[in-house]
Design a protein around this motif. Structure first.
Motif, PDB file in Angstrom:
ATOM      1  N   TYR A   1       8.760 -36.830  55.498  1.00  0.00           N
ATOM      2  CA  TYR A   1       9.460 -36.382  56.694  1.00  0.00           C
ATOM      3  C   TYR A   1       8.463 -36.272  57.843  1.00  0.00           C
ATOM      4  N   ILE A   2       8.563 -37.175  58.807  1.00  0.00           N
ATOM      5  CA  ILE A   2       7.653 -37.188  59.953  1.00  0.00           C
ATOM      6  C   ILE A   2       8.171 -36.230  61.018  1.00  0.00           C
ATOM      7  N   CYS A   3       7.282 -35.394  61.512  1.00  0.00           N
ATOM      8  CA  CYS A   3       7.702 -34.410  62.516  1.00  0.00           C
ATOM      9  C   CYS A   3       6.517 -34.003  63.394  1.00  0.00           C
TER      10      CYS A   3
ATOM     11  N   GLN B   1       0.950 -40.388  77.720  1.00  0.00           N
ATOM     12  CA  GLN B   1       2.275 -40.892  77.393  1.00  0.00           C
ATOM     13  C   GLN B   1       2.491 -42.228  78.090  1.00  0.00           C
ATOM     14  N   GLY B   2       3.218 -43.109  77.431  1.00  0.00           N
ATOM     15  CA  GLY B   2       3.479 -44.433  77.982  1.00  0.00           C
ATOM     16  C   GLY B   2       2.380 -45.438  77.709  1.00  0.00           C
ATOM     17  N   THR B   3       1.392 -45.060  76.910  1.00  0.00           N
ATOM     18  CA  THR B   3       0.267 -45.952  76.607  1.00  0.00           C
ATOM     19  C   THR B   3       0.360 -46.570  75.212  1.00  0.00           C
ATOM     20  N   GLY B   4       1.385 -46.209  74.456  1.00  0.00           N
ATOM     21  CA  GLY B   4       1.506 -46.686  73.079  1.00  0.00           C
ATOM     22  C   GLY B   4       0.908 -45.735  72.064  1.00  0.00           C
ATOM     23  N   LEU B   5       0.396 -44.615  72.540  1.00  0.00           N
ATOM     24  CA  LEU B   5      -0.248 -43.658  71.640  1.00  0.00           C
ATOM     25  C   LEU B   5       0.750 -43.019  70.681  1.00  0.00           C
TER      26      LEU B   5
ATOM     27  N   VAL C   1       3.002 -42.520  65.084  1.00  0.00           N
ATOM     28  CA  VAL C   1       4.110 -42.741  64.154  1.00  0.00           C
ATOM     29  C   VAL C   1       3.768 -43.866  63.180  1.00  0.00           C
ATOM     30  N   ALA C   2       3.195 -44.948  63.663  1.00  0.00           N
ATOM     31  CA  ALA C   2       2.828 -46.074  62.794  1.00  0.00           C
ATOM     32  C   ALA C   2       1.841 -45.629  61.714  1.00  0.00           C
TER      33      ALA C   2
ATOM     34  N   SER D   1       2.959 -43.081  54.522  1.00  0.00           N
ATOM     35  CA  SER D   1       4.168 -42.716  53.778  1.00  0.00           C
ATOM     36  C   SER D   1       4.832 -43.892  53.066  1.00  0.00           C
ATOM     37  N   THR D   2       4.273 -45.076  53.144  1.00  0.00           N
ATOM     38  CA  THR D   2       4.975 -46.279  52.680  1.00  0.00           C
ATOM     39  C   THR D   2       5.376 -46.251  51.212  1.00  0.00           C
ATOM     40  N   HIS D   3       4.671 -45.543  50.374  1.00  0.00           N
ATOM     41  CA  HIS D   3       5.028 -45.527  48.951  1.00  0.00           C
ATOM     42  C   HIS D   3       6.193 -44.580  48.641  1.00  0.00           C
ATOM     43  N   HIS D   4       6.712 -43.896  49.647  1.00  0.00           N
ATOM     44  CA  HIS D   4       7.881 -43.021  49.458  1.00  0.00           C
ATOM     45  C   HIS D   4       9.169 -43.840  49.532  1.00  0.00           C
ATOM     46  N   ARG D   5      10.193 -43.412  48.811  1.00  0.00           N
ATOM     47  CA  ARG D   5      11.479 -44.122  48.805  1.00  0.00           C
ATOM     48  C   ARG D   5      12.157 -44.074  50.164  1.00  0.00           C
TER      49      ARG D   5
END
Length: 143
Positions: free
Chosen positions: A68-70, A79-83, A88-89, A95-99
């Motif tokens: 759960y990302i929060c 903000q607005g720079t892709g940060l 999130v990325a 978290s990729t190994h989570h269902r």
């Protein structure tokens, strides 16, 4: 802009993190509360620009089923720079190994997260400590 990325809270200044959330603006989060929630989160992500904390996020995860990302926050100067996208990325990659990876977003930010591959859940439900305030802020739908 050369950023320093950290995935540990070892040297984190909790007051600085609290000020980041206030500036983002995601509201007041007490330093002691932040220390507790980040300590209980499996994944953390912090970005520093010239030694100054400019972005943060975390993911509560159980190691198998759900992450759960929060609390993704980016300082207004960045903000607005892709940060935010990068925070999130990084949390998604951890978290990729989570269902399933779930994300809780501020109302109005859904288009941003949709671009990152997230889709609206039709079955999500919640109980908030302050239900009236959550309804007023658009976090809950009473219908």
């Amino acid at each position: 802009m050369t950023l320093e990325w950290k995935g540990s809270q070892e040297e984190l200044d909790w007051d600085e993190l609290s000020k980041l959330y206030l500036a983002a603006p995601l509201g007041h989060k007490a330093p002691a509360d932040l220390e507790r929630v980040f300590s209980n989160s499996m994944f953390k992500c912090f970005a520093y620009d010239a030694g100054r904390l400019v972005a943060a996020g975390r993911a509560l995860a159980d190691g198998v089923d759900c992450s759960y990302i929060c609390d993704v926050a980016v300082h207004p100067d960045h903000q607005g720079t892709g940060l935010g996208r990068e925070v999130v990325a990084r949390l998604v990659a951890l978290s990729t190994h989570h269902r399933k990876i779930i994300l809780y977003a501020v109302p109005g930010s859904e288009p941003f997260y949709k671009k990152l591959g997230f889709k609206r859940m039709s079955t999500a439900m919640a109980i908030f400590q302050n239900q009236v305030q959550a309804l007023e802020r658009g976090l809950l739908n009473d219908s």
